[in-house]
Design a protein around this motif. Structure first.
Motif, PDB file in Angstrom:
ATOM      1  N   ILE A   1       0.826  -1.209   0.000  1.00 53.19           N
ATOM      2  CA  ILE A   1       0.000   0.000   0.000  1.00 53.19           C
ATOM      3  C   ILE A   1       0.864   1.265   0.000  1.00 53.19           C
ATOM      4  N   GLU A   2       0.270   2.327  -0.523  1.00 52.55           N
ATOM      5  CA  GLU A   2       0.854   3.673  -0.471  1.00 52.55           C
ATOM      6  C   GLU A   2      -0.218   4.617   0.061  1.00 52.55           C
ATOM      7  N   PRO A   3      -0.190   4.955   1.359  1.00 50.20           N
ATOM      8  CA  PRO A   3      -1.221   5.844   1.906  1.00 50.20           C
ATOM      9  C   PRO A   3      -1.115   7.255   1.318  1.00 50.20           C
ATOM     10  N   LEU A   4      -2.221   7.744   0.788  1.00 45.20           N
ATOM     11  CA  LEU A   4      -2.275   9.115   0.282  1.00 45.20           C
ATOM     12  C   LEU A   4      -2.812  10.071   1.345  1.00 45.20           C
ATOM     13  N   LEU A   5      -3.801   9.596   2.099  1.00 48.67           N
ATOM     14  CA  LEU A   5      -4.435  10.438   3.105  1.00 48.67           C
ATOM     15  C   LEU A   5      -5.125   9.535   4.123  1.00 48.67           C
ATOM     16  N   SER A   6      -4.969   9.837   5.406  1.00 46.42           N
ATOM     17  CA  SER A   6      -5.611   9.065   6.482  1.00 46.42           C
ATOM     18  C   SER A   6      -6.242  10.048   7.452  1.00 46.42           C
ATOM     19  N   ILE A   7      -7.546   9.914   7.651  1.00 41.49           N
ATOM     20  CA  ILE A   7      -8.296  10.914   8.413  1.00 41.49           C
ATOM     21  C   ILE A   7      -9.058  10.262   9.566  1.00 41.49           C
ATOM     22  N   SER A   8      -8.954  10.879  10.736  1.00 44.71           N
ATOM     23  CA  SER A   8      -9.807  10.542  11.868  1.00 44.71           C
ATOM     24  C   SER A   8     -10.790  11.695  12.050  1.00 44.71           C
ATOM     25  N   ALA A   9     -12.071  11.401  11.925  1.00 48.24           N
ATOM     26  CA  ALA A   9     -13.079  12.468  12.019  1.00 48.24           C
ATOM     27  C   ALA A   9     -14.333  11.925  12.690  1.00 48.24           C
ATOM     28  N   ASP A  10     -14.958  12.748  13.501  1.00 45.53           N
ATOM     29  CA  ASP A  10     -16.219  12.390  14.138  1.00 45.53           C
ATOM     30  C   ASP A  10     -16.112  11.027  14.828  1.00 45.53           C
ATOM     31  N   PHE A  11     -16.861  10.032  14.351  1.00 46.07           N
ATOM     32  CA  PHE A  11     -16.929   8.728  15.008  1.00 46.07           C
ATOM     33  C   PHE A  11     -16.261   7.623  14.184  1.00 46.07           C
ATOM     34  N   TYR A  12     -15.404   7.978  13.224  1.00 44.95           N
ATOM     35  CA  TYR A  12     -14.845   6.975  12.325  1.00 44.95           C
ATOM     36  C   TYR A  12     -13.438   7.355  11.889  1.00 44.95           C
ATOM     37  N   VAL A  13     -12.767   6.405  11.254  1.00 43.47           N
ATOM     38  CA  VAL A  13     -11.503   6.682  10.572  1.00 43.47           C
ATOM     39  C   VAL A  13     -11.694   6.326   9.098  1.00 43.47           C
ATOM     40  N   ARG A  14     -10.989   7.040   8.246  1.00 44.53           N
ATOM     41  CA  ARG A  14     -11.128   6.866   6.793  1.00 44.53           C
ATOM     42  C   ARG A  14      -9.742   6.945   6.168  1.00 44.53           C
ATOM     43  N   VAL A  15      -9.360   5.944   5.379  1.00 48.60           N
ATOM     44  CA  VAL A  15      -8.047   5.936   4.737  1.00 48.60           C
ATOM     45  C   VAL A  15      -8.209   5.855   3.220  1.00 48.60           C
TER      46      VAL A  15
END
Length: 557
Positions: free
Chosen positions: A247-261
């Motif tokens: 994998i090559e992570p472009l963006l990883s976000i923790s927001a509100d009640f979840y995480v999104r990669v």
């Protein structure tokens, strides 16, 4: 987002073409409208998630299609890409768990360079809703509704001609069971978007459940939101390695009640050998809560006598900490493994920030929040995994809180780098050793002494503060870089709860209006109400028994 209970659309002649019953609603979000009757899941809080995904996919589409054109020696011209129009050489997108189809419809209308979108769901009612919404939004040329098990659909799409350029997994809870199929059915260089909402598991509340689901032991730390991201990335990487991918992570976000990669999936057996050095175990002190990472592997690059580069992979010695913490003398907890490489690509984030300032993305409903969150992400130190929370550091030593700008200035004047994390407002992400952090707090304790009754034997307070500071640190001269751009310009970095009854929602429920409120009220104090009901029932049964005894006739002797 707009909601109406009745809605009529008219064609060019003024004739109505769609009639919505009073029991149904039309939910409008940006360019899309969905007809919902209450039996299919919709959560308005996820508008930020959808806006972010659309922004990322617009930037990714240009990158990916340009790379494809170059590999095929074809001239690339992105001026022909128009949102809402079919692009024959464009992206093939799978939304594996589509529900109402809102996300797919927005993708079709707001992303340029799309060839086809498969909007899939297992529920027959959901697919009927998707089909109706696709017709209502006139995007039949781009969206193909599909009723299938998501895993089966992906396993049947592993041949080169059927693979997807983008796969979006936004399940209810843990996404892990979908990862194997997704990684086999995604094209080389494709983009995988994954959401996880089981934050209690990822944050360390039930480590045994996290190990069973993600193959990682979490620790209960103040940086649990970034740890959740790193656990999810570790899980995706280990799934990918089984098939010679990484994998090559472009963006990883923790927001509100979840995480999104947002991660790109590449094929390369040789590159998979580096994966071991991208994962780390983590040791956390049970007293002062300092943490130390130890990679599972190391990579050494050397030059041979003939001038050629040579790479060797090895196993590090360890553990990297002693039996007891060097700062307070307490024992350690061990967790992991987690992803310890960068979780963002700053080049991609920079391009994304530029793109959302242009039309039409500058008109997104959550544009201000997008701008703020991405600005903090751009400022984050990529090579520093996890972070400390300043309030907690002061709490450990029973100190008066240090103003964040003064603490950051002390680090910067001492020659170290420091940044915030988008996952926590009072975060301290720094390359300074932990010993320096405690040393700075010792200097602060000289200005603001701790009460004597707090200095108890065996506590981190006494053990750490009884040592003299090794040097004086500068607090009062605020460093020019102490106040970053995102904070200085008061960007919307950490948004308040968007609604009174917000959260991940429940399956097959429209999370808006009075339906959500009624459910929330119904579930409040549920356990206490149940106990009270059981107690009343027991008391009633006892009373009935007493009355029945009194009514029984006496036997004659």
């Amino acid at each position: 987002m707009e909601v109406t209970s009745k809605y009529h659309t008219k064609d060019s002649t003024g004739q109505p073409v769609t009639s919505i019953g009073a029991s149904e609603r039309v939910i409008k979000e940006r360019s899309a409208e969905i007809i919902a009757g209450g039996s299919v899941f919709y959560n308005p809080v996820q508008e930020f998630n959808r806006d972010l995904s659309i922004s990322v996919l617009n930037v990714f589409a240009k990158r990916f299609l340009k790379e494809r054109a170059q590999s095929e020696n074809v001239e690339f011209d992105d001026s022909t890409f128009v949102a809402g129009e079919k692009c024959e050489n464009g992206l093939r997108i799978l939304e594996a768990l589509s529900a109402t189809g809102l996300r797919s419809i927005r993708y079709a209308k707001e992303i340029a360079g799309v060839r086809e979108i498969i909007a899939n769901d297992l529920s027959k009612a959901a697919v009927a809703s998707i089909s109706e919404n696709v017709r209502h939004n006139a995007v039949e040329n781009l969206i193909v509704p599909s009723q299938s098990d998501a895993m089966t659909l992906m396993y049947l799409s592993t041949s080169n001609e059927k693979r997807f350029d983008v796969i979006d997994l936004d399940p209810y809870g843990c996404p892990n069971r979908f990862l194997d199929g997704a990684l086999q059915s995604i094209a080389n260089g494709g983009l995988l978007l994954v959401t996880a909402t089981d934050m209690a598991v990822l944050a360390g509340n039930t480590p045994e459940a996290c190990y069973a689901k993600y193959g990682c032991v979490p620790l209960r730390m103040k940086c649990c939101h970034e740890m959740a991201l790193r656990i999810l990335l570790h899980s995706i990487e280990t799934h990918a390695n089984r098939y010679g991918k990484y994998i090559e992570p472009l963006l990883s976000i923790s927001a509100d009640f979840y995480v999104r990669v947002f991660v790109r999936i590449h094929t390369g057996q040789a590159k998979c050998k580096y994966s071991m050095s991208k994962q780390s175990m983590i040791f956390q002190c049970t007293g002062c809560e300092t943490f130390t990472l130890q990679p599972l592997g190391n990579v050494k690059v050397s030059t041979t006598d003939k001038g050629k580069s040579q790479t060797k992979f090895g196993i590090p010695t360890g553990p990297s900490v002693g039996t007891n913490c060097e700062h307070c003398g307490h024992k350690h907890h061990m967790g992991g493994p987690i992803w310890s490489n960068p979780i963002h690509d700053h080049g991609f984030v920079k391009e994304l920030l530029q793109t959302i300032e242009e039309r039409p993305l500058c008109e997104l409903g959550t544009h201000r929040r997008l701008q703020g969150v991405l600005s903090v992400v751009q400022e984050e130190l990529l090579d520093v995994p996890l972070y400390y929370v300043l309030d907690k550091l002061c709490c450990v030593l029973k100190l008066e809180n240090v103003p964040v700008l003064k603490f950051r200035s002390a680090l910067l004047h001492a020659g170290y780098r420091v940044s915030f994390s988008h996952a926590s407002k009072n975060s301290i992400k720094t390359d300074a050793p932990t010993s320096v952090i405690w040393d700075i707090l010792r200097c602060w304790a000289k200005r603001h002494p701790v009460k004597e009754n707090r200095m108890l034997d065996g506590t981190p307070v006494k053990t750490i503060l009884q040592r003299p500071p090794t040097k004086d640190y500068v607090f009062d001269d605020i460093h020019p870089e102490a106040n970053p751009y995102s904070r200085r310009n008061a960007l919307t970095r950490f948004q308040e709860n968007p609604t009174a009854h917000w959260g991940p929602g429940t399956r097959a429920t429209i999370m808006i209006g009075q339906d959500k409120v009624a459910k929330s009220f119904r579930n409040q104090n549920k356990k206490q109400k149940q106990k009270s009901t059981d107690k009343d029932n027991t008391a009633k049964e006892n009373s009935d028994d007493e009355q029945s005894k009194c009514k029984q006739p006496k036997l004659e002797t």
